[in-house]
Write a protein that holds these residues in place. Sequence first.
Motif, PDB file in Angstrom:
ATOM      1  N   UNK A 126       0.837  -1.207   0.000  1.00  0.00           N
ATOM      2  CA  UNK A 126       0.000   0.000   0.000  1.00  0.00           C
ATOM      3  C   UNK A 126       0.867   1.251   0.000  1.00  0.00           C
ATOM      4  N   UNK A 127       1.911   1.262   0.828  1.00  0.00           N
ATOM      5  CA  UNK A 127       2.803   2.416   0.862  1.00  0.00           C
ATOM      6  C   UNK A 127       3.529   2.617  -0.454  1.00  0.00           C
ATOM      7  N   UNK A 128       3.914   1.517  -1.071  1.00  0.00           N
ATOM      8  CA  UNK A 128       4.617   1.598  -2.346  1.00  0.00           C
ATOM      9  C   UNK A 128       3.687   2.101  -3.457  1.00  0.00           C
ATOM     10  N   UNK A 129       2.450   1.604  -3.483  1.00  0.00           N
ATOM     11  CA  UNK A 129       1.494   2.042  -4.506  1.00  0.00           C
ATOM     12  C   UNK A 129       1.138   3.520  -4.362  1.00  0.00           C
ATOM     13  N   UNK A 130       1.139   4.012  -3.126  1.00  0.00           N
ATOM     14  CA  UNK A 130       0.794   5.422  -2.905  1.00  0.00           C
ATOM     15  C   UNK A 130       1.796   6.360  -3.563  1.00  0.00           C
ATOM     16  N   UNK A 131       2.985   5.871  -3.799  1.00  0.00           N
ATOM     17  CA  UNK A 131       4.020   6.702  -4.419  1.00  0.00           C
ATOM     18  C   UNK A 131       4.781   5.879  -5.459  1.00  0.00           C
ATOM     19  N   UNK A 132       4.022   5.134  -6.265  1.00  0.00           N
ATOM     20  CA  UNK A 132       4.641   4.238  -7.251  1.00  0.00           C
ATOM     21  C   UNK A 132       5.440   5.037  -8.269  1.00  0.00           C
ATOM     22  N   UNK A 133       6.612   4.575  -8.639  1.00  0.00           N
ATOM     23  CA  UNK A 133       7.426   5.283  -9.635  1.00  0.00           C
ATOM     24  C   UNK A 133       6.684   5.469 -10.954  1.00  0.00           C
ATOM     25  N   UNK A 134       6.923   6.593 -11.603  1.00  0.00           N
ATOM     26  CA  UNK A 134       6.179   6.933 -12.810  1.00  0.00           C
ATOM     27  C   UNK A 134       6.502   6.079 -14.018  1.00  0.00           C
ATOM     28  N   UNK A 135       7.602   5.342 -13.996  1.00  0.00           N
ATOM     29  CA  UNK A 135       7.966   4.556 -15.170  1.00  0.00           C
ATOM     30  C   UNK A 135       7.232   3.217 -15.241  1.00  0.00           C
ATOM     31  N   UNK A 136       6.456   2.891 -14.212  1.00  0.00           N
ATOM     32  CA  UNK A 136       5.772   1.600 -14.183  1.00  0.00           C
ATOM     33  C   UNK A 136       4.503   1.640 -15.031  1.00  0.00           C
ATOM     34  N   UNK A 137       4.112   0.513 -15.621  1.00  0.00           N
ATOM     35  CA  UNK A 137       2.903   0.483 -16.463  1.00  0.00           C
ATOM     36  C   UNK A 137       1.636   0.628 -15.622  1.00  0.00           C
ATOM     37  N   UNK A 138       0.815   1.619 -15.932  1.00  0.00           N
ATOM     38  CA  UNK A 138      -0.408   1.868 -15.164  1.00  0.00           C
ATOM     39  C   UNK A 138      -1.358   0.674 -15.138  1.00  0.00           C
ATOM     40  N   UNK A 139      -1.564  -0.041 -16.248  1.00  0.00           N
ATOM     41  CA  UNK A 139      -2.506  -1.174 -16.204  1.00  0.00           C
ATOM     42  C   UNK A 139      -2.111  -2.234 -15.176  1.00  0.00           C
ATOM     43  N   UNK A 140      -0.830  -2.537 -15.076  1.00  0.00           N
ATOM     44  CA  UNK A 140      -0.384  -3.542 -14.111  1.00  0.00           C
ATOM     45  C   UNK A 140      -0.538  -3.014 -12.680  1.00  0.00           C
ATOM     46  N   UNK A 141      -0.241  -1.746 -12.461  1.00  0.00           N
ATOM     47  CA  UNK A 141      -0.420  -1.163 -11.126  1.00  0.00           C
ATOM     48  C   UNK A 141      -1.890  -1.153 -10.724  1.00  0.00           C
ATOM     49  N   UNK A 142      -2.788  -0.894 -11.680  1.00  0.00           N
ATOM     50  CA  UNK A 142      -4.224  -0.908 -11.390  1.00  0.00           C
ATOM     51  C   UNK A 142      -4.684  -2.304 -10.983  1.00  0.00           C
ATOM     52  N   UNK A 143      -4.180  -3.314 -11.658  1.00  0.00           N
ATOM     53  CA  UNK A 143      -4.523  -4.699 -11.289  1.00  0.00           C
ATOM     54  C   UNK A 143      -4.023  -4.995  -9.884  1.00  0.00           C
TER      55      UNK A 143
END
Length: 329
Positions: free
Chosen positions: A180-197
Amino acid sequence: MTRTPHLTMLWEQHDPAVQLRDRFGFPDAAAAGDWVARSVERHWGVRVEACERITMSSRNALAALRTPLGPLIAKWSVASDVFPRLSALATLTSWLERQRLPVSAPVAAVDGRLQVELDGTSIGLQRRIDGDLLDTADPAQLRAAGAVLARLHRALAAYPDAGRVADLVPHPKTPGTSIAGWLADAPGHLPDPACDVLRRLLSSAPGMTLPGQLVHGDIRSANVLCAESGVAAVLDFEEMRWDRPVVELARSAVLLGTRFRDWGPVGTDVHTALLEGYCSERPLDGVETHWWRVLVLWYSLLMIPDGPDPTGWRAAALRLSGAAPAALP
């Protein structure tokens, strides 16, 4: 003793002769080989015929020795802050061998010590175990590795002196808090669709009520020796930590293909084969099953570099987030 040892770095891109001098205080390879030979003869009573190779990583070193007892491995560290942990882990590894786990157990010194402190180092001796690094293209080896990991977890949960080791190893946060802490400030280079899942999986995850225990901390191809279709030895317990078994299982599945200088992803078929082997010895319950899916995706996302991605971690995470989770046996 004959032969000047060959110097190598395990994974760092540095001049090994310079690192031997700057990190370990030896002017050259011959001096380091002589020190190892004298230390082994003095404290273990074993004559060293040749120190063939010295491999370094961070503040640790490993020497391959030829002796009348057969090939031996001397490992030492100059990181004094970890000396108590190394001693405790040597005792634990020896206990695991007595439980019939495939580990590289320490050879006791003449005075009975499993880890000896001398000259500003902590040094131990092991027998060399023959085998090849785990082949992630071999389903039989993958299942065997999963089964051994389950047996290792079961043994570590029952270790009589777990409290002593637990005081000396890291205790990561619970996975829900970490993710949860990592997702709150996830790096911008990561693919949004995978982060949403990952967010959806995390939001529906049951509470992590599973107790923590000692786990190996670094299960991957570089630390699993195999002979034919079986596991010859699980190596390098120095990264041991206190965590949930399913966390280590998921991390191991994602990083299983990594070696010393090859950090590429593996396919979901590799994840599944490791999981099948694990569940043959220790089936996951419902809570662990859900967290397995969350954690495998999270660890895959963590590996995506910010920049060139020559081994394809981004594509692997996208495939994983868009495909059905690995089936449980």
